[in-house]
Design a protein around this motif. Sequence first.
Motif, PDB file in Angstrom:
ATOM      1  N   VAL A  12      15.638  48.075   5.080  1.00 28.09           N
ATOM      2  CA  VAL A  12      16.250  47.870   3.887  1.00 28.09           C
ATOM      3  C   VAL A  12      16.286  46.381   3.612  1.00 28.09           C
ATOM      4  O   VAL A  12      16.218  45.567   4.570  1.00 28.09           O
ATOM      5  CB  VAL A  12      17.454  48.605   3.827  1.00 28.09           C
ATOM      6  N   GLN A  13      16.435  46.238   2.338  1.00 32.84           N
ATOM      7  CA  GLN A  13      16.714  44.860   1.995  1.00 32.84           C
ATOM      8  C   GLN A  13      18.145  44.472   2.005  1.00 32.84           C
ATOM      9  O   GLN A  13      18.810  45.239   1.830  1.00 32.84           O
ATOM     10  CB  GLN A  13      16.481  44.768   0.445  1.00 32.84           C
ATOM     11  N   ALA A  14      18.370  43.144   2.166  1.00 27.59           N
ATOM     12  CA  ALA A  14      19.641  42.554   2.300  1.00 27.59           C
ATOM     13  C   ALA A  14      20.447  43.082   0.975  1.00 27.59           C
ATOM     14  O   ALA A  14      20.295  42.929  -0.183  1.00 27.59           O
ATOM     15  CB  ALA A  14      19.691  41.192   2.437  1.00 27.59           C
ATOM     16  N   GLY A  15      21.831  43.519   1.069  1.00 28.55           N
ATOM     17  CA  GLY A  15      22.655  44.199   0.111  1.00 28.55           C
ATOM     18  C   GLY A  15      22.623  45.471  -0.062  1.00 28.55           C
ATOM     19  O   GLY A  15      23.282  46.264  -0.711  1.00 28.55           O
ATOM     20  N   GLY A  16      21.507  46.211   0.717  1.00 22.62           N
ATOM     21  CA  GLY A  16      21.404  47.576   0.541  1.00 22.62           C
ATOM     22  C   GLY A  16      22.558  48.381   1.375  1.00 22.62           C
ATOM     23  O   GLY A  16      23.162  47.806   2.019  1.00 22.62           O
ATOM     24  N   SER A  17      22.238  49.689   1.263  1.00 24.32           N
ATOM     25  CA  SER A  17      23.279  50.635   2.094  1.00 24.32           C
ATOM     26  C   SER A  17      22.324  51.547   2.923  1.00 24.32           C
ATOM     27  O   SER A  17      21.260  51.791   2.412  1.00 24.32           O
ATOM     28  CB  SER A  17      23.915  51.425   1.165  1.00 24.32           C
ATOM     29  N   LEU A  18      23.016  52.300   3.883  1.00 22.18           N
ATOM     30  CA  LEU A  18      22.370  53.222   4.762  1.00 22.18           C
ATOM     31  C   LEU A  18      23.549  54.039   5.261  1.00 22.18           C
ATOM     32  O   LEU A  18      24.692  53.501   5.511  1.00 22.18           O
ATOM     33  CB  LEU A  18      21.527  52.595   6.159  1.00 22.18           C
ATOM     34  N   LYS A  19      22.979  55.230   5.292  1.00 20.87           N
ATOM     35  CA  LYS A  19      24.047  56.206   6.164  1.00 20.87           C
ATOM     36  C   LYS A  19      23.238  56.944   7.398  1.00 20.87           C
ATOM     37  O   LYS A  19      22.534  57.416   7.252  1.00 20.87           O
ATOM     38  CB  LYS A  19      24.269  57.405   5.156  1.00 20.87           C
ATOM     39  N   LEU A  20      23.837  56.481   8.706  1.00 25.78           N
ATOM     40  CA  LEU A  20      23.340  56.971   9.813  1.00 25.78           C
ATOM     41  C   LEU A  20      24.042  58.384  10.132  1.00 25.78           C
ATOM     42  O   LEU A  20      25.215  58.451   9.869  1.00 25.78           O
ATOM     43  CB  LEU A  20      23.620  55.982  10.978  1.00 25.78           C
ATOM     44  N   SER A  21      23.261  59.004  10.620  1.00 24.78           N
ATOM     45  CA  SER A  21      23.934  60.570  11.195  1.00 24.78           C
ATOM     46  C   SER A  21      23.778  60.572  12.814  1.00 24.78           C
ATOM     47  O   SER A  21      22.684  60.109  13.123  1.00 24.78           O
ATOM     48  CB  SER A  21      23.335  61.607  10.462  1.00 24.78           C
ATOM     49  N   LEU A  86      24.399  45.453   3.478  1.00 19.02           N
ATOM     50  CA  LEU A  86      23.901  45.288   4.706  1.00 19.02           C
ATOM     51  C   LEU A  86      23.223  43.744   4.643  1.00 19.02           C
ATOM     52  O   LEU A  86      22.540  43.275   3.837  1.00 19.02           O
ATOM     53  CB  LEU A  86      22.887  46.114   5.176  1.00 19.02           C
ATOM     54  N   GLY A  87      23.142  43.116   5.687  1.00 16.75           N
ATOM     55  CA  GLY A  87      22.659  41.703   6.015  1.00 16.75           C
ATOM     56  C   GLY A  87      21.702  41.623   7.018  1.00 16.75           C
ATOM     57  O   GLY A  87      21.825  42.501   8.103  1.00 16.75           O
ATOM     58  N   PRO A  88      20.683  40.759   7.399  1.00 12.39           N
ATOM     59  CA  PRO A  88      20.026  40.700   8.480  1.00 12.39           C
ATOM     60  C   PRO A  88      20.859  40.597   9.891  1.00 12.39           C
ATOM     61  O   PRO A  88      20.237  41.123  10.745  1.00 12.39           O
ATOM     62  CB  PRO A  88      19.415  39.165   8.143  1.00 12.39           C
ATOM     63  N   GLY A 117      22.975  58.727  22.531  1.00 13.07           N
ATOM     64  CA  GLY A 117      21.936  59.008  22.136  1.00 13.07           C
ATOM     65  C   GLY A 117      20.778  58.490  22.286  1.00 13.07           C
ATOM     66  O   GLY A 117      20.865  57.192  22.896  1.00 13.07           O
ATOM     67  N   GLN A 118      19.489  58.422  21.714  1.00 15.08           N
ATOM     68  CA  GLN A 118      18.424  57.577  21.834  1.00 15.08           C
ATOM     69  C   GLN A 118      18.302  56.483  20.938  1.00 15.08           C
ATOM     70  O   GLN A 118      17.657  55.337  21.339  1.00 15.08           O
ATOM     71  CB  GLN A 118      17.273  58.311  21.711  1.00 15.08           C
ATOM     72  N   GLY A 119      19.182  56.307  19.926  1.00 17.96           N
ATOM     73  CA  GLY A 119      19.416  55.216  19.311  1.00 17.96           C
ATOM     74  C   GLY A 119      18.408  55.312  17.903  1.00 17.96           C
ATOM     75  O   GLY A 119      17.333  56.226  17.913  1.00 17.96           O
ATOM     76  N   THR A 120      18.876  54.727  16.796  1.00 18.74           N
ATOM     77  CA  THR A 120      17.845  54.618  15.586  1.00 18.74           C
ATOM     78  C   THR A 120      18.247  53.290  15.100  1.00 18.74           C
ATOM     79  O   THR A 120      18.978  52.654  15.117  1.00 18.74           O
ATOM     80  CB  THR A 120      18.541  55.713  14.645  1.00 18.74           C
ATOM     81  N   GLN A 121      16.753  53.095  14.631  1.00 19.94           N
ATOM     82  CA  GLN A 121      16.584  51.577  14.403  1.00 19.94           C
ATOM     83  C   GLN A 121      17.049  50.952  12.834  1.00 19.94           C
ATOM     84  O   GLN A 121      16.488  51.867  12.013  1.00 19.94           O
ATOM     85  CB  GLN A 121      15.206  51.074  14.507  1.00 19.94           C
ATOM     86  N   VAL A 122      17.747  50.069  12.712  1.00 17.62           N
ATOM     87  CA  VAL A 122      18.059  49.616  11.267  1.00 17.62           C
ATOM     88  C   VAL A 122      17.697  48.107  11.194  1.00 17.62           C
ATOM     89  O   VAL A 122      17.805  47.455  12.217  1.00 17.62           O
ATOM     90  CB  VAL A 122      19.781  49.543  11.244  1.00 17.62           C
ATOM     91  N   THR A 123      16.503  47.952  10.370  1.00 19.93           N
ATOM     92  CA  THR A 123      16.047  46.373  10.178  1.00 19.93           C
ATOM     93  C   THR A 123      16.522  46.113   8.615  1.00 19.93           C
ATOM     94  O   THR A 123      16.154  46.820   7.817  1.00 19.93           O
ATOM     95  CB  THR A 123      14.645  46.559  10.407  1.00 19.93           C
ATOM     96  N   VAL A 124      17.228  44.936   8.582  1.00 19.60           N
ATOM     97  CA  VAL A 124      17.418  44.490   7.123  1.00 19.60           C
ATOM     98  C   VAL A 124      16.609  43.127   6.881  1.00 19.60           C
ATOM     99  O   VAL A 124      16.741  42.191   7.772  1.00 19.60           O
ATOM    100  CB  VAL A 124      19.079  44.194   7.181  1.00 19.60           C
ATOM    101  N   SER A 125      16.022  43.014   5.835  1.00 17.76           N
ATOM    102  CA  SER A 125      15.338  41.832   5.522  1.00 17.76           C
ATOM    103  C   SER A 125      15.940  40.896   4.639  1.00 17.76           C
ATOM    104  O   SER A 125      16.682  41.505   3.410  1.00 17.76           O
ATOM    105  CB  SER A 125      13.850  42.087   5.232  1.00 17.76           C
ATOM    106  N   SER A 126      15.836  39.849   4.513  1.00 14.72           N
ATOM    107  CA  SER A 126      16.492  39.014   3.312  1.00 14.72           C
ATOM    108  C   SER A 126      15.733  38.725   2.238  1.00 14.72           C
ATOM    109  O   SER A 126      14.514  39.085   2.312  1.00 14.72           O
ATOM    110  CB  SER A 126      16.962  37.588   4.210  1.00 14.72           C
TER     111      SER A 126
END
Length: 126
Positions: A12-21, A86-88, A117-126
């Motif tokens: 996602v881009q910086a400033g965005g939102s995510l919901k992990l489950s 979200l931020g980088p 768990g096995q993990g889930t990747q979150v990547t935040v770009s500026s």
Amino acid sequence: QVRLVESGGASVQAGGSLKLSCAASGHDFREYTMAWFRQTPRNGRAFVATINFYGDTYYVAAPNNGRFTISRDNAKNELYLRMNNLGPEDTALYYCAAKAYRGTIQYIRPDDYTYWGQGTQVTVSS
């Protein structure tokens, strides 16, 4: 034994939102205190948030307090992490973890938790 499967990670881009489950199976979800951790090569595995077995008591680490919300739905056997603005610096592999505990202590160390768990990747770009 409980099995945990995370989902919801994305780029996602910086400033965005995510919901992990985090979907739990294999045992009574209500027996477990749950938590989110995140891992980066630089910082290792760091505590993000924890929530008690019932879902009425939670703690979010100070840097993320106000942006992150942890919650759970015991009827669905699911744990969530809502992340806003979200931020980088939030780029990481996010893990959910479970500890068989129905008390009031809020555990924040990775060693306190038994199941992961096995993990889930979150990547935040500026």
